[in-house]
Design an enzyme around this catalytic site. Structure first.
Site, mmCIF file in Angstrom:
data_model
loop_
_atom_site.group_PDB
_atom_site.id
_atom_site.type_symbol
_atom_site.label_atom_id
_atom_site.label_comp_id
_atom_site.label_asym_id
_atom_site.label_seq_id
_atom_site.Cartn_x
_atom_site.Cartn_y
_atom_site.Cartn_z
ATOM 1 N N GLY A 9 0.797 -1.299 0.132
ATOM 2 C CA GLY A 9 0.219 0.099 0.228
ATOM 3 C C GLY A 9 0.936 1.190 0.073
ATOM 4 N N GLY A 10 2.235 1.128 -0.609
ATOM 5 C CA GLY A 10 2.987 2.076 -0.525
ATOM 6 C C GLY A 10 2.874 3.159 -1.465
ATOM 7 N N TYR A 186 -15.490 -4.568 7.155
ATOM 8 C CA TYR A 186 -14.101 -4.062 7.191
ATOM 9 C C TYR A 186 -13.279 -4.356 8.446
ATOM 10 C CZ TYR A 186 -10.587 -0.372 7.684
ATOM 11 O OH TYR A 186 -9.394 0.227 7.974
ATOM 12 N N ASN A 215 -9.245 7.886 13.160
ATOM 13 C CA ASN A 215 -9.375 8.578 11.892
ATOM 14 C C ASN A 215 -8.205 9.436 11.480
ATOM 15 O OD1 ASN A 215 -11.946 7.787 12.604
ATOM 16 N ND2 ASN A 215 -12.720 8.801 10.756
HETATM 17 N N1 LIG Z 1 -6.791 6.425 6.832
HETATM 18 C C1 LIG Z 1 -7.602 6.354 7.847
HETATM 19 O O1 LIG Z 1 -8.222 6.995 8.428
HETATM 20 C C2 LIG Z 1 -7.140 4.766 8.358
HETATM 21 C C3 LIG Z 1 -7.792 4.418 9.928
HETATM 22 C C4 LIG Z 1 -7.133 3.414 10.362
HETATM 23 C C5 LIG Z 1 -6.582 2.349 9.600
HETATM 24 N N2 LIG Z 1 -5.874 2.780 8.555
HETATM 25 C C6 LIG Z 1 -5.543 1.485 7.709
HETATM 26 O O2 LIG Z 1 -4.029 2.145 7.177
HETATM 27 C C7 LIG Z 1 -3.811 1.343 5.964
HETATM 28 C C8 LIG Z 1 -3.353 2.626 4.745
HETATM 29 O O3 LIG Z 1 -4.644 3.237 4.856
HETATM 30 P P1 LIG Z 1 -4.904 4.655 3.960
HETATM 31 O O4 LIG Z 1 -5.515 5.606 4.555
HETATM 32 O O5 LIG Z 1 -3.280 4.695 3.536
HETATM 33 O O6 LIG Z 1 -5.288 4.107 2.665
HETATM 34 P P2 LIG Z 1 -5.430 4.441 1.145
HETATM 35 O O7 LIG Z 1 -6.483 3.463 0.235
HETATM 36 O O8 LIG Z 1 -4.826 5.665 0.795
HETATM 37 O O9 LIG Z 1 -4.065 3.392 0.536
HETATM 38 C C9 LIG Z 1 -4.382 2.082 0.625
HETATM 39 C C10 LIG Z 1 -3.213 1.584 -0.422
HETATM 40 O O10 LIG Z 1 -3.413 0.134 -0.753
HETATM 41 C C11 LIG Z 1 -3.438 -0.147 -2.100
HETATM 42 N N3 LIG Z 1 -4.159 -1.379 -2.254
HETATM 43 C C12 LIG Z 1 -5.446 -1.560 -1.879
HETATM 44 N N4 LIG Z 1 -5.974 -2.816 -2.315
HETATM 45 C C13 LIG Z 1 -4.529 -3.396 -2.676
HETATM 46 C C14 LIG Z 1 -4.404 -4.752 -3.197
HETATM 47 N N5 LIG Z 1 -5.304 -5.826 -3.382
HETATM 48 N N6 LIG Z 1 -3.051 -5.009 -3.443
HETATM 49 C C15 LIG Z 1 -2.179 -3.906 -3.504
HETATM 50 N N7 LIG Z 1 -2.468 -2.794 -3.103
HETATM 51 C C16 LIG Z 1 -3.590 -2.488 -2.747
HETATM 52 C C17 LIG Z 1 -4.108 1.120 -2.614
HETATM 53 O O11 LIG Z 1 -4.019 1.353 -3.996
HETATM 54 C C18 LIG Z 1 -3.704 2.187 -1.921
HETATM 55 O O12 LIG Z 1 -2.555 2.973 -2.643
HETATM 56 C C19 LIG Z 1 -5.128 0.583 5.766
HETATM 57 O O13 LIG Z 1 -4.433 -0.970 5.985
HETATM 58 C C20 LIG Z 1 -6.127 0.952 6.440
HETATM 59 O O14 LIG Z 1 -6.918 -0.058 6.831
HETATM 60 C C21 LIG Z 1 -6.102 3.799 7.771
#
Ligand SMILES: NC(=O)c1ccc[n+]([C@@H]2O[C@H](COP(=O)([O-])OP(=O)(O)OC[C@H]3O[C@@H](n4cnc5c(N)ncnc54)[C@H](O)[C@@H]3O)[C@@H](O)[C@H]2O)c1
Length: 356
Positions: A9-10, A186, A215
């Site tokens: 998810g980089g 989720y 969040n």
């Molecule tokens: N943003 C928030 O508020 C929040 C809160 C709690 C937890 N999280 C966790 O943090 C992590 C990152 O979240 P974020 O906000 O950066 O989300 P984001 O959607 O911006 O980033 C996730 C990335 O994962 C990639 N991705 C999705 N499905 C994929 C797959 N099947 N194979 C490869 N890559 C894939 C996407 O292209 C994206 O670049 C997640 O695990 C999320 O559950 C985020």
């Protein structure tokens, strides 16, 4: 030689910020499938570090993990890739389960197949695992609130009830004593990720850090993805000169933590391996407020009309969520530094450019 960090998810919101923070001190491998819901252009973000190696592929495919692990033998793996739509997960359960649960298992199988053992593995988990969470009645007794069904929300009875129908006050999320009780798919998949990684890492002696994020907000969160980031949604409405629509009578309680503070929590966790091989921390801002409070502050900064409170709701949302961050302070020296006004100003500046 500087250690290699593999970030799944980089190319995402948190992943890109983390990669930029580590770029000067670590070799980086970014694994991402550039999910169209997050990356509408289909391209890597323009601010992704240029010297990072990129692996384009889906975490559900074993070959992608094998390629990344075998070729780069990362000392640190940060697992961020996930399907993140809370409401969406109720109607697309299989997609969420497949990417979040099976995708994590594929990582573990790649480590087993190659025999590679990273020095540290980190997971971005979520406050969502707590569901409606622990509440306290006026008499001081505590209970786990019941999940709120559609009928209750349609009747605008927003507060969750205890086992005997009582109402109370939400207790801060604290992994030391608040049990996870997911109320959407989720959240269930995030808890499954935690359980898979803790089982495997304990057996294989790989140090594991799990950060349950509240969040997260800030510049860089996909504007076009309507399924995540309530503040990004608010910012878009404010920039359009519209009053912000605040659901559930405005009283939803949240803890908005700036992405720079979250990145700092990951960096500190990488620098300090957990003493007994396992660490589970709640990461928030240290403060909580209602969505109406936050929307009002954002509208003031944006110079947009005052928010409008509505009786709309989203199934699967919880009424209250905020973290006790004392364990994170003690364990990794976590000290969130970005104020809400500062963070929202940056978000609005960025969203103004992104929305033209
Ligand atoms: N943003 C928030 O508020 C929040 C809160 C709690 C937890 N999280 C966790 O943090 C992590 C990152 O979240 P974020 O906000 O950066 O989300 P984001 O959607 O911006 O980033 C996730 C990335 O994962 C990639 N991705 C999705 N499905 C994929 C797959 N099947 N194979 C490869 N890559 C894939 C996407 O292209 C994206 O670049 C997640 O695990 C999320 O559950 C985020």
């Amino acid at each position: 030689m500087s250690p290699t960090v593999l970030i799944s998810g980089g190319a995402g919101f948190i992943g890109t910020k983390l990669a930029n923070k580590l770029a000067g001190t670590h070799r980086l491998v970014l694994l991402d499938n550039l999910h169209p819901q997050v990356h509408a252009s289909g391209a890597w973000p323009t601010n992704s570090p240029e010297n990072a190696k990129r692996v384009l592929g889906d975490v559900t495919e074993s070959a992608i993990w094998l390629e990344a692990v075998e070729k780069y033998r990362p000392e640190v793996i940060v697992h961020l890739a996930a399907e993140t739509g809370t409401g969406q997960s109720l109607t697309q359960s299989n997609r969420h389960a497949s990417v979040n649960v099976s995708g994590t298992a594929q990582l573990l199988d790649a480590l087993s197949t190659t025999g590679h053992r990273p020095e540290a593995l980190l997971l971005a988990s979520s406050r969502a695992v707590y569901g409606e969470g622990l509440w306290e009645s006026a008499d001081g007794s505590r209970y786990y609130a019941r999940a709120r069904g559609e009928a209750q929300l349609v009747a605008e009875r927003w507060e969750p009830f205890g086992p005997d129908g009582e109402e109370g006050t939400a207790v801060a999320h604290d992994a030391r004593f608040v049990e996870p009780r997911p109320t959407n798919v989720y959240a269930a998949t995030k808890l499954a990720q935690e359980n898979l990684l803790s089982a495997w890492c304990t057996a294989m002696n790989v140090p594991l850090t799990i950060l349950r994020l509240q969040n997260v907000y800030g510049a860089g969160q996909a504007l076009e993805n309507s399924y995540t980031g309530v503040l990004t949604f608010f910012a878009t409405q404010a920039i359009a000169g519209k009053p912000i629509d605040v659901y559930e009578g405005g009283g939803i309680v949240r803890d908005f933590v700036h992405v720079d503070d979250v990145v700092q929590a990951f960096v500190s966790s990488i620098e300090k391996t957990p003493a007994d091989g396992f660490r589970l921390l709640d990461i928030g801002s240290g403060a909580a407020g209602t969505l109406l409070d936050y929307a009002t502050q954002l509208a003031v900064v944006a110079g947009s009309p005052a928010p409008i409170v509505t009786a709309k709701f989203r199934l699967g949302d919880v009424r209250a969520a905020y973290a006790d961050i004392q364990s994170a302070r003690d364990e990794i020296g976590y000290n969130p530094a970005v104020s809400f006004t500062e963070g929202v100003t940056g978000l609005l500046d960025w969203a103004r450019v992104g929305s033209v």
